[in-house]
Write a protein that holds these residues in place. Structure first.
Motif, PDB file in Angstrom:
ATOM      1  N   ILE A  55       0.832  -1.201   0.000  1.00  0.00           N
ATOM      2  CA  ILE A  55       0.000   0.000   0.000  1.00  0.00           C
ATOM      3  C   ILE A  55       0.867   1.253   0.000  1.00  0.00           C
ATOM      4  CG2 ILE A  55      -1.822  -1.197   1.259  1.00  0.00           C
ATOM      5  CD1 ILE A  55      -1.049   0.469   3.734  1.00  0.00           C
ATOM      6  N   ASN A  56       0.247   2.366  -0.325  1.00  0.00           N
ATOM      7  CA  ASN A  56       0.927   3.652  -0.309  1.00  0.00           C
ATOM      8  C   ASN A  56       1.179   4.080   1.134  1.00  0.00           C
ATOM      9  OD1 ASN A  56       1.996   6.105  -1.097  1.00  0.00           O
ATOM     10  ND2 ASN A  56      -0.007   7.055  -1.457  1.00  0.00           N
ATOM     11  N   TYR A  57       2.407   4.483   1.454  1.00  0.00           N
ATOM     12  CA  TYR A  57       2.709   4.912   2.819  1.00  0.00           C
ATOM     13  C   TYR A  57       3.815   5.967   2.825  1.00  0.00           C
ATOM     14  CZ  TYR A  57       7.097   2.250   3.023  1.00  0.00           C
ATOM     15  OH  TYR A  57       8.380   1.789   2.799  1.00  0.00           O
ATOM     16  N   HIS A  58       3.876   6.701   3.938  1.00  0.00           N
ATOM     17  CA  HIS A  58       4.909   7.720   4.142  1.00  0.00           C
ATOM     18  C   HIS A  58       5.418   7.617   5.580  1.00  0.00           C
ATOM     19  CE1 HIS A  58       3.836   9.839   0.405  1.00  0.00           C
ATOM     20  NE2 HIS A  58       2.578   9.612   0.744  1.00  0.00           N
ATOM     21  N   ILE A  59       6.693   7.864   5.769  1.00  0.00           N
ATOM     22  CA  ILE A  59       7.287   7.975   7.102  1.00  0.00           C
ATOM     23  C   ILE A  59       7.652   9.439   7.308  1.00  0.00           C
ATOM     24  CG2 ILE A  59       9.087   7.233   8.687  1.00  0.00           C
ATOM     25  CD1 ILE A  59       7.199   4.993   7.866  1.00  0.00           C
ATOM     26  N   LEU A  60       6.982  10.090   8.261  1.00  0.00           N
ATOM     27  CA  LEU A  60       7.225  11.499   8.557  1.00  0.00           C
ATOM     28  C   LEU A  60       8.201  11.598   9.725  1.00  0.00           C
ATOM     29  CD1 LEU A  60       6.565  14.540   8.346  1.00  0.00           C
ATOM     30  CD2 LEU A  60       4.571  14.105   9.823  1.00  0.00           C
ATOM     31  N   GLU A  61       9.350  12.183   9.501  1.00  0.00           N
ATOM     32  CA  GLU A  61      10.379  12.279  10.535  1.00  0.00           C
ATOM     33  C   GLU A  61      10.324  13.643  11.224  1.00  0.00           C
ATOM     34  OE1 GLU A  61      14.213  11.261   9.068  1.00  0.00           O
ATOM     35  OE2 GLU A  61      13.620   9.249   8.410  1.00  0.00           O
ATOM     36  N   LYS A  62      10.039  13.630  12.516  1.00  0.00           N
ATOM     37  CA  LYS A  62       9.986  14.849  13.328  1.00  0.00           C
ATOM     38  C   LYS A  62      10.565  14.529  14.707  1.00  0.00           C
ATOM     39  CE  LYS A  62       7.603  17.979  10.854  1.00  0.00           C
ATOM     40  NZ  LYS A  62       7.971  19.391  10.646  1.00  0.00           N
ATOM     41  N   ASP A  63      11.591  15.261  15.099  1.00  0.00           N
ATOM     42  CA  ASP A  63      12.238  14.992  16.390  1.00  0.00           C
ATOM     43  C   ASP A  63      11.455  15.654  17.526  1.00  0.00           C
ATOM     44  OD1 ASP A  63      13.896  14.277  18.409  1.00  0.00           O
ATOM     45  OD2 ASP A  63      15.618  15.484  17.764  1.00  0.00           O
ATOM     46  N   THR A  64      10.256  15.163  17.766  1.00  0.00           N
ATOM     47  CA  THR A  64       9.475  15.683  18.895  1.00  0.00           C
ATOM     48  C   THR A  64       9.984  15.130  20.227  1.00  0.00           C
ATOM     49  OG1 THR A  64       7.852  13.895  18.706  1.00  0.00           O
ATOM     50  CG2 THR A  64       7.419  15.903  17.458  1.00  0.00           C
ATOM     51  N   TYR A  65      10.694  14.019  20.176  1.00  0.00           N
ATOM     52  CA  TYR A  65      11.229  13.420  21.403  1.00  0.00           C
ATOM     53  C   TYR A  65      12.124  14.410  22.155  1.00  0.00           C
ATOM     54  CZ  TYR A  65      13.873  10.324  24.489  1.00  0.00           C
ATOM     55  OH  TYR A  65      14.464   9.759  25.591  1.00  0.00           O
ATOM     56  N   SER A  66      13.039  15.047  21.421  1.00  0.00           N
ATOM     57  CA  SER A  66      13.960  15.998  22.065  1.00  0.00           C
ATOM     58  C   SER A  66      13.209  17.185  22.649  1.00  0.00           C
ATOM     59  CB  SER A  66      14.999  16.494  21.040  1.00  0.00           C
ATOM     60  OG  SER A  66      15.789  15.426  20.575  1.00  0.00           O
TER      61      SER A  66
ATOM     62  N   GLU B  73      13.055  18.108  26.626  1.00  0.00           N
ATOM     63  CA  GLU B  73      13.573  19.412  27.033  1.00  0.00           C
ATOM     64  C   GLU B  73      12.530  20.208  27.817  1.00  0.00           C
ATOM     65  OE1 GLU B  73      15.043  23.623  24.979  1.00  0.00           O
ATOM     66  OE2 GLU B  73      14.777  21.827  23.747  1.00  0.00           O
ATOM     67  N   LYS B  74      11.287  20.132  27.389  1.00  0.00           N
ATOM     68  CA  LYS B  74      10.242  20.963  27.975  1.00  0.00           C
ATOM     69  C   LYS B  74       9.616  20.370  29.234  1.00  0.00           C
ATOM     70  CE  LYS B  74      10.388  24.105  24.696  1.00  0.00           C
ATOM     71  NZ  LYS B  74      10.855  25.492  24.966  1.00  0.00           N
ATOM     72  N   VAL B  75       9.547  19.041  29.324  1.00  0.00           N
ATOM     73  CA  VAL B  75       8.846  18.402  30.439  1.00  0.00           C
ATOM     74  C   VAL B  75       9.837  17.959  31.504  1.00  0.00           C
ATOM     75  CG1 VAL B  75       7.306  16.519  31.114  1.00  0.00           C
ATOM     76  CG2 VAL B  75       7.036  17.617  28.873  1.00  0.00           C
ATOM     77  N   PRO B  76       9.658  18.407  32.759  1.00  0.00           N
ATOM     78  CA  PRO B  76      10.566  18.011  33.839  1.00  0.00           C
ATOM     79  C   PRO B  76      10.565  16.493  34.034  1.00  0.00           C
ATOM     80  CG  PRO B  76       9.180  19.847  34.515  1.00  0.00           C
ATOM     81  CD  PRO B  76       8.639  19.361  33.212  1.00  0.00           C
TER      82      PRO B  76
END
Length: 321
Positions: free
Chosen positions: A106-117, A121-124
């Protein structure tokens, strides 16, 4: 060398007759529930391009699998594109989802976004990361859907997720709200659908086990054992043991709302009730029955909880000639 051992066969092909029958019932139940939700809320229409958000968890795998099956037999034409968002979590097995999706053809995409960092960084340390993580993920997926021309975004929330969210908002947010089966985003650019809205989590988990989906655990938030949602989930499981069907009744109540029996002045016009009474042509009570006989009977109390009748005799009144 040919594969002859039972270990090399898919689990669904090793089931005995009884297990096969139960699996078929489970598959039909999930397919029927998804189809009913799509029909009730007009989630998918002719010519839609549906972006199926695939996280690597059991719910999104099951959603994709069922939607692909429905696509083959649906009386309308719609396209499906699977999208996974790689949030750059350390140790994330990047090869699993592409290999699985390529196998489906099937048609697919992998979207890469470094939300982990960003989240780290933001959450204690020790605080819940889910709220920020989901907000960042949602924003990225909304924008990506628009860029590939998808007019519907399918996410894998099921009935239990919706009930848990309802109780979370009640207990901790003082709001009577949850996750609707169909939602228009605030910017009016995206419609989010939840095809699994009528499906139980236990059914989805068993389906995922038997289908042997390559589950990828979320290591970012999965280790946070004291999440409020986990407490709500445990409470609902305990309730279900005490009274089976309670979670289903809670879900059904979301679609069976009586605004005049709640207390939201924005939702119902309580202030004009007296004016409505005065304008009514029924300004006085009419003697429609014997008052002497009626005086000995209990007067209905509008605080009584309504319950469904159990038998035909309870639902009708018997008259003797």
């Amino acid at each position: 060398m040919s594969q002859t051992s039972s270990e090399s066969k898919p689990l669904t092909e090793t089931l005995d007759q009884k297990q096969r029958t139960e699996f078929n019932k489970l598959s039909k139940r999930l397919r029927r529930n998804v189809g009913k939700a799509i029909e009730d809320y007009q989630m998918i229409e002719e010519g839609d391009k549906v972006m199926v958000c695939l996280s690597g968890g059991k719910d999104s795998y099951a959603m994709l699998d069922i939607l692909l099956g429905l696509q083959r037999s649906a009386p309308i034409h719609f396209d499906i594109v699977a999208v996974n968002m790689d949030q750059k979590q350390p140790g994330f097995p990047e090869h699993i989802l592409p290999a699985y999706l390529e196998g489906l053809g099937i048609n697919y995409h992998i979207l890469e976004k470094d939300t982990y960092s960003v989240v780290k960084e933001k959450v204690p340390e020790g605080k819940t990361t889910c709220a920020l993580c989901s907000r960042l993920r949602r924003g990225s997926l909304y924008g990506y859907a628009e860029s590939i021309g998808a007019n519907k975004i399918a996410v894998g929330h099921h009935r239990d997720d919706i009930v848990e969210t309802l109780l979370l908002n009640m207990f901790y947010g003082a709001k009577l709200k949850s996750m609707p089966p169909k939602l228009l985003s605030d910017d009016k650019k995206n419609i989010v659908i939840r095809p699994l809205a009528y499906c139980k989590e236990t059914d989805i988990a068993e389906y995922a086990r038997l289908k042997e989906f390559p589950i990828i655990p979320c290591n970012l938030c999965g280790s946070q054992e004291n999440l409020q949602r986990q407490n709500i989930k445990k409470m609902l499981i305990d309730w279900e043991k005490e009274q089976p069907g309670r979670s289903e009744n809670i879900f059904r109540s979301i679609a069976n709302i009586a605004p005049s029996q709640l207390a939201d002045t924005e939702l119902f016009d309580f202030k004009s009730l007296q004016q409505q009474q005065q304008r009514s042509h029924l300004g006085e009570r009419l003697p429609l029955f014997n008052l002497d006989a009626a005086s000995a009977q209990d007067v209905d109390d509008d605080t009584v909880i309504e319950t469904a009748t159990n038998t035909l005799e309870d639902a009708v009144q018997s008259f003797q000639p």
